[in-house]
Motif scaffolding. Structure first.
Motif, PDB file in Angstrom:
ATOM      1  N   ALA A   1       0.834  -1.203   0.000  1.00 55.74           N
ATOM      2  CA  ALA A   1       0.000   0.000   0.000  1.00 55.74           C
ATOM      3  C   ALA A   1       0.873   1.258   0.000  1.00 55.74           C
ATOM      4  O   ALA A   1       0.576   2.230  -0.706  1.00 55.74           O
ATOM      5  CB  ALA A   1      -0.918  -0.006   1.223  1.00 55.74           C
ATOM      6  N   ILE A   2       1.946   1.251   0.764  1.00 55.74           N
ATOM      7  CA  ILE A   2       2.874   2.389   0.785  1.00 55.74           C
ATOM      8  C   ILE A   2       3.492   2.581  -0.597  1.00 55.74           C
ATOM      9  O   ILE A   2       3.605   3.705  -1.100  1.00 55.74           O
ATOM     10  CB  ILE A   2       3.968   2.172   1.855  1.00 55.74           C
ATOM     11  N   GLN A   3       3.884   1.481  -1.240  1.00 54.12           N
ATOM     12  CA  GLN A   3       4.500   1.556  -2.567  1.00 54.12           C
ATOM     13  C   GLN A   3       3.531   2.124  -3.603  1.00 54.12           C
ATOM     14  O   GLN A   3       3.928   2.916  -4.467  1.00 54.12           O
ATOM     15  CB  GLN A   3       4.979   0.163  -2.991  1.00 54.12           C
ATOM     16  N   VAL A   4       2.261   1.735  -3.515  1.00 53.58           N
ATOM     17  CA  VAL A   4       1.246   2.259  -4.440  1.00 53.58           C
ATOM     18  C   VAL A   4       1.152   3.779  -4.308  1.00 53.58           C
ATOM     19  O   VAL A   4       1.074   4.505  -5.310  1.00 53.58           O
ATOM     20  CB  VAL A   4      -0.125   1.598  -4.169  1.00 53.58           C
ATOM     21  N   CYS A   5       1.150   4.265  -3.073  1.00 57.50           N
ATOM     22  CA  CYS A   5       1.077   5.717  -2.842  1.00 57.50           C
ATOM     23  C   CYS A   5       2.317   6.426  -3.367  1.00 57.50           C
ATOM     24  O   CYS A   5       2.224   7.501  -3.976  1.00 57.50           O
ATOM     25  CB  CYS A   5       0.906   5.998  -1.352  1.00 57.50           C
ATOM     26  N   GLU A   6       3.478   5.845  -3.151  1.00 56.26           N
ATOM     27  CA  GLU A   6       4.729   6.452  -3.628  1.00 56.26           C
ATOM     28  C   GLU A   6       4.736   6.556  -5.148  1.00 56.26           C
ATOM     29  O   GLU A   6       5.162   7.571  -5.720  1.00 56.26           O
ATOM     30  CB  GLU A   6       5.923   5.630  -3.148  1.00 56.26           C
ATOM     31  N   GLU A   7       4.277   5.503  -5.813  1.00 56.44           N
ATOM     32  CA  GLU A   7       4.263   5.482  -7.277  1.00 56.44           C
ATOM     33  C   GLU A   7       3.265   6.492  -7.857  1.00 56.44           C
ATOM     34  O   GLU A   7       3.386   6.885  -9.020  1.00 56.44           O
ATOM     35  CB  GLU A   7       3.937   4.073  -7.767  1.00 56.44           C
ATOM     36  N   ALA A   8       2.304   6.911  -7.050  1.00 58.81           N
ATOM     37  CA  ALA A   8       1.311   7.891  -7.497  1.00 58.81           C
ATOM     38  C   ALA A   8       1.780   9.327  -7.272  1.00 58.81           C
ATOM     39  O   ALA A   8       1.002  10.260  -7.432  1.00 58.81           O
ATOM     40  CB  ALA A   8      -0.010   7.653  -6.780  1.00 58.81           C
ATOM     41  N   ASP A   9       3.043   9.499  -6.890  1.00 62.02           N
ATOM     42  CA  ASP A   9       3.639  10.828  -6.692  1.00 62.02           C
ATOM     43  C   ASP A   9       2.924  11.595  -5.589  1.00 62.02           C
ATOM     44  O   ASP A   9       2.652  12.793  -5.709  1.00 62.02           O
ATOM     45  CB  ASP A   9       3.617  11.628  -7.997  1.00 62.02           C
ATOM     46  N   ILE A  10       2.658  10.900  -4.498  1.00 60.58           N
ATOM     47  CA  ILE A  10       2.026  11.505  -3.325  1.00 60.58           C
ATOM     48  C   ILE A  10       3.101  12.181  -2.466  1.00 60.58           C
ATOM     49  O   ILE A  10       4.231  11.712  -2.388  1.00 60.58           O
ATOM     50  CB  ILE A  10       1.284  10.421  -2.511  1.00 60.58           C
TER      51      ILE A  10
END
Length: 297
Positions: A79-88
């Motif tokens: 879940a953390i990786q998904v957020c990082e990849e979304a440029d959050i």
């Protein structure tokens, strides 16, 4: 081993909010995040609390990732990786308590393995990977955790067993607070907090207060005070030896994910430059008198 001058550098904030259910952790985390970014679209909330984030949708158009059971460390990491990849810019994990005590969390994993002391050898690395994902994230990160009343059972001088109330205990593995920049504890359902851990010096020893967006702005100003990532990149590009690259890399452990590819690229550049230099044994030999040119072995 080498002494070096201490430098104040920009950091990614790791903020903790802990308190019993209903004390305002989610709402306060969102206000903090908005104060840090000034842009709701740059905020992502990983919601493990039965879609409780939807109660605050009126605040702004922040992003939500609903995380349902199983609450294994690996699912949190993903879940953390998904957020990082979304440029959050700011990730809120609401809450981390499920990773420890929830369905398929660390305590249940340990129990399924047999519940023996030696079984922690299989659980601890998985939990540590989750903690590393928080510490090494390229985003600012806010975590919330539940607190519950902690008791101890002791025998008195008369031999009778008595139950003693020890206070409020955070529902996560002991020691997590030490990884944080700041940890705020909620004191009551009026949303008052105090800092139990504060590396910034902004809140320690100060009266309790209510978190708002201005709190996030103050924290962001503190985190931006010092050498920036761009300045560190310039330092990397000015390194001329592998040893100086290694030394620079160790100075900024919290930026290891961002700096590692830059360090590798600079090392490759230095290696290529080294290979282009003619070795000493390939010196210019006797001139070729027939065509008036020099030959190289």
């Amino acid at each position: 081993m080498k002494l070096q001058q201490a430098k104040r550098h920009q950091v990614k904030l790791r903020i903790g909010l802990s308190g019993p259910s209903g004390f305002g952790k989610t709402y306060s985390a969102l206000l903090l995040a908005y104060g840090m970014t000034g842009n709701w679209k740059k905020i992502a909330l990983i919601d493990t609390e039965n879609n409780s984030a939807s109660l605050y949708s009126h605040l702004g158009d922040f992003n939500v990732l609903s995380l349902e059971e199983p609450f294994s460390p690996e699912r949190y990491i993903k879940a953390i990786q998904v957020c990082e990849e979304a440029d959050i810019s700011v990730i809120i994990i609401d809450s981390i308590s499920h990773e420890w005590q929830g369905k398929s969390g660390c305590l249940e994993i340990h129990e399924q393995l047999g519940g023996r002391f030696q079984d922690w050898a299989k659980v601890t690395p998985r939990h540590n990977a989750f903690i590393d994902a928080i510490i090494l994230s390229k985003c600012h990160l806010i975590t919330t955790s539940r607190r519950k009343v902690d008791y101890s059972i002791d025998k008195g001088s008369d031999g009778k067993t008595k139950v003693s109330k020890l206070g409020m205990k955070e529902i996560t593995r002991e020691g997590f607070e030490y990884e944080l920049t700041v940890n705020f504890e909620f004191l009551n359902d009026k949303h008052l907090v105090s800092s139990s851990k504060d590396r910034t010096g902004l809140f320690s020893g100060k009266p309790e207060f209510i978190i708002n967006s201005a709190t996030g702005k103050r924290l962001m100003e503190w985190s931006n005070d010092g050498i920036s990532l761009e300045e560190i990149k310039e330092e990397i590009n000015s390194c001329t030896t592998e040893e100086s690259l290694k030394l620079l890399y160790t100075q900024y452990p919290h930026l290891s994910k961002e700096l590692y590819p830059l360090i590798v690229l600079r090392k490759e550049t230095l290696d290529n430059l080294s290979n282009q230099i003619i070795p000493n044994e390939q010196v210019i030999q006797q001139p070729n008198l027939e065509n008036n040119e020099f030959s190289i072995k």
